[in-house]
Design an enzyme around this catalytic site. Structure first.
Site, PDB file in Angstrom:
ATOM      1  N   GLU A 276      95.042  69.417 -37.628  1.00 29.73           N
ATOM      2  CA  GLU A 276      95.706  68.117 -37.502  1.00 29.73           C
ATOM      3  C   GLU A 276      94.695  66.974 -37.535  1.00 29.73           C
ATOM      4  OE1 GLU A 276      99.034  67.384 -37.517  1.00 29.73           O
ATOM      5  OE2 GLU A 276      99.139  69.499 -38.096  1.00 29.73           O
ATOM      6  N   TRP A 279      93.916  66.468 -41.065  1.00 28.17           N
ATOM      7  CA  TRP A 279      94.928  65.687 -41.775  1.00 28.17           C
ATOM      8  C   TRP A 279      94.640  64.189 -41.614  1.00 28.17           C
ATOM      9  CZ3 TRP A 279      98.549  66.437 -45.352  1.00 28.17           C
ATOM     10  CH2 TRP A 279      99.594  65.508 -45.489  1.00 28.17           C
ATOM     11  N   TRP A 307     115.796  52.882 -55.391  1.00 29.57           N
ATOM     12  CA  TRP A 307     116.052  52.655 -53.968  1.00 29.57           C
ATOM     13  C   TRP A 307     117.303  51.796 -53.806  1.00 29.57           C
ATOM     14  CZ3 TRP A 307     113.281  55.586 -50.862  1.00 29.57           C
ATOM     15  CH2 TRP A 307     111.996  55.996 -51.262  1.00 29.57           C
ATOM     16  N   ASN A 343     105.652  63.724 -33.427  1.00 29.16           N
ATOM     17  CA  ASN A 343     105.433  63.834 -34.872  1.00 29.16           C
ATOM     18  C   ASN A 343     106.585  64.523 -35.601  1.00 29.16           C
ATOM     19  OD1 ASN A 343     103.568  63.470 -37.195  1.00 29.16           O
ATOM     20  ND2 ASN A 343     103.710  65.693 -37.278  1.00 29.16           N
ATOM     21  N   TRP A 361     110.491  53.173 -48.494  1.00 30.22           N
ATOM     22  CA  TRP A 361     109.596  53.588 -47.410  1.00 30.22           C
ATOM     23  C   TRP A 361     108.770  52.426 -46.877  1.00 30.22           C
ATOM     24  CZ3 TRP A 361     104.315  53.095 -48.222  1.00 30.22           C
ATOM     25  CH2 TRP A 361     103.872  53.012 -49.551  1.00 30.22           C
ATOM     26  N   TRP A 384     104.278  58.153 -44.455  1.00 34.98           N
ATOM     27  CA  TRP A 384     105.505  57.662 -45.071  1.00 34.98           C
ATOM     28  C   TRP A 384     105.630  58.122 -46.512  1.00 34.98           C
ATOM     29  CZ3 TRP A 384     109.938  55.915 -43.310  1.00 34.98           C
ATOM     30  CH2 TRP A 384     109.990  55.540 -41.964  1.00 34.98           C
TER      31      TRP A 384
END
Length: 470
Positions: A276, A279, A307, A343, A361, A384
């Site tokens: 993590e 990441w 969108w 998360n 987004w 996102w």
């Protein structure tokens, strides 16, 4: 007597601070300074929750420096101008700082470094935020990585010897005239909406170390599974401390190992936690090499995605946790109250916004930027775009998180739902997940009916995806 300025930014700690360590080693005295210059961060000045955290983190750092007989000098305005004024006032011969990786800040720092050197002042910058610099990890062809797993495989071979630095001893501070008070920076809200954050967090270096110790004592033992259960403290919750530099990845890794070694017994698997952190590192790697990602689709095909038109009323229901979808609403209320969201739930609320509501987004990224205490441009952009399906190493667009099945799976008893949606706390656990199955419950509780049909909106999103597929 040699004197240097240590320009602190988002490295608000004394231990494992390379710039501070180098300045103390090379000079007789230092002047630690924080310059508040949000306008220099381009389109992404700190949001409201970040400003709250910054206020308390600066106060914590000032107290730590005071304990070492040093003073944190606060200034506001143009960074180069304030540094130049401080250099003239103190006779400093060098400025030290730790690097940041947002595009606007990189350009600012380049200008500052060049200007200082033209003035005959030495300028030194260091890596304090990452295990490795974004340019130090590359594919076999020398290109930046676009997929996380091979990136992590490379990085993982390079971090076990990343020992953190101690607090410099002695730390000899010097005084300087001028400056401003922390209150004058006006970082705190003018109305008292921050009580929930104050109850949930202890900003500062000590608060970070306390969380690391709690993590080592409990959550790390079941991290691989426990991190997905939002009703538990199953994660480290170190993300805001990492963002503000109150702890480094090196400290998190080495500190966790030391704490576990001291405890003895069977050692838990820490690799999922390190992954993590990897990441997070990957997010900075991408932002450095692809600086348009905070606003531009990493996958250019999504520039054609249809969108839905921005709907302010709809967005406000999502923001306030009034969508009628319990797991989404619980997450958004947790965010509003504490400045943080689990998360697993972040993925669900982002999927709901971008897939079921088909809102761009960008709207979600901006709301998170203002309300998260751990708002980080690299991680916010990656997260996102990952959920929206348009980013690097993204979840495929056709993966639509079902909030009902997710809450059944990861909050089986509805404990997380009951905590953040008190209207449903007295309902049977099964109804907390799907309260619309009992219309009388909605009438009694005042909880809204779902704003969209999950199945129909999913089908509409997949139909819209045909515009960019292939």
């Amino acid at each position: 007597m040699s004197l240097a300025i240590v320009w602190l930014r988002r490295d608000l700690r004394l231990a494992d601070n390379p710039a501070l360590h180098a300045a103390c080693a090379a000079h007789d005295r230092i002047v630690p300074v924080y310059i508040h210059a949000p306008d220099e961060e381009g389109d992404w000045p700190p949001g409201a929750a970040s400003r709250w955290w910054l206020h308390h983190s600066l106060a914590s750092l000032a107290a730590s420096l005071h304990g070492h007989h040093a003073t944190l000098h606060l200034r506001a305005g143009d960074s180069l101008g304030e540094l130049t004024t401080l250099i003239r006032a103190t006779g400093a011969e060098a400025v030290y700082w730790n690097r940041l990786y947002e595009p606007a800040v990189i350009e600012r720092d380049k200008r500052v470094k060049q200007a200082l050197r033209e003035q005959g002042v030495a300028a030194h910058s260091f890596n304090a935020a990452l295990w490795r610099e974004p340019w130090q990890i590359a594919t076999k062809t020398g290109d930046p990585y676009r997929v996380f797993t091979p990136y992590w495989r490379n990085l993982r071979t390079q971090i076990d010897d990343a020992d953190p630095l101690p607090v410099p001893q002695p730390l000899r501070g010097a005084t300087a005239d001028g400056g401003v008070s922390i209150e004058s920076l006006e970082l705190l809200p003018r109305i008292g909406w921050d009580a929930g954050m104050a109850a949930a967090w202890t900003p500062g270096e000590r608060g970070a170390q306390e969380l690391l110790e709690l993590f080592a004592d409990d959550a790390v033992n079941d991290y691989a599974e426990g991190r997905d259960i939002p009703s538990r403290h199953g994660t480290s919750r170190l993300s805001p401390h990492l963002h503000f530099g109150e702890i480094s990845p090196r400290q998190a890794q080495a500190g966790l190992k030391a704490l576990l070694d001291r405890r003895g017994g069977k050692r838990p698997d820490v690799e999922p936690f390190l992954r993590e952190l990897g990441w997070r590192e990957f997010a900075h790697h991408l932002l450095f090499h692809f600086p348009d990602t905070p606003t531009g689709n990493f996958n250019a095909k999504f520039d054609r995605f249809p969108w839905a038109e921005a709907d302010q009323a709809l967005l406000e229901r999502w923001q306030r946790g009034r969508t009628g979808i319990p797991l989404v609403d619980a997450g958004m209320r947790e965010l509003w109250h504490t400045g943080w969201m689990h998360n697993r739930v972040r993925m669900v609320v982002a999927s709901f916004l971008t897939k079921n509501l088909r809102q761009h987004w960008h709207h979600g990224a901006r709301w998170f930027w203002d309300t998260l205490v751990d708002a980080d441009l690299a991680n916010n952009s990656l997260g996102w775009q990952w959920v929206a399906g348009c980013g690097a190493d993204a979840a495929p667009y056709f993966r639509v998180f079902n909030p009902v099945s997710q809450s059944h799976k990861f909050d089986a008893k509805g404990e997380y739902l009951a905590r953040w949606i008190p209207e449903l706390a007295s309902a049977a656990p099964a109804l907390r997940h799907e309260p619309w199955k009992d219309p009388s419950l909605l009438r009694r509780s005042g909880y809204p009916a779902p704003m969209v049909d999950l199945g129909e909106s999913r089908a509409a999103a997949l139909q819209a995806y045909q515009a960019v597929k292939g």
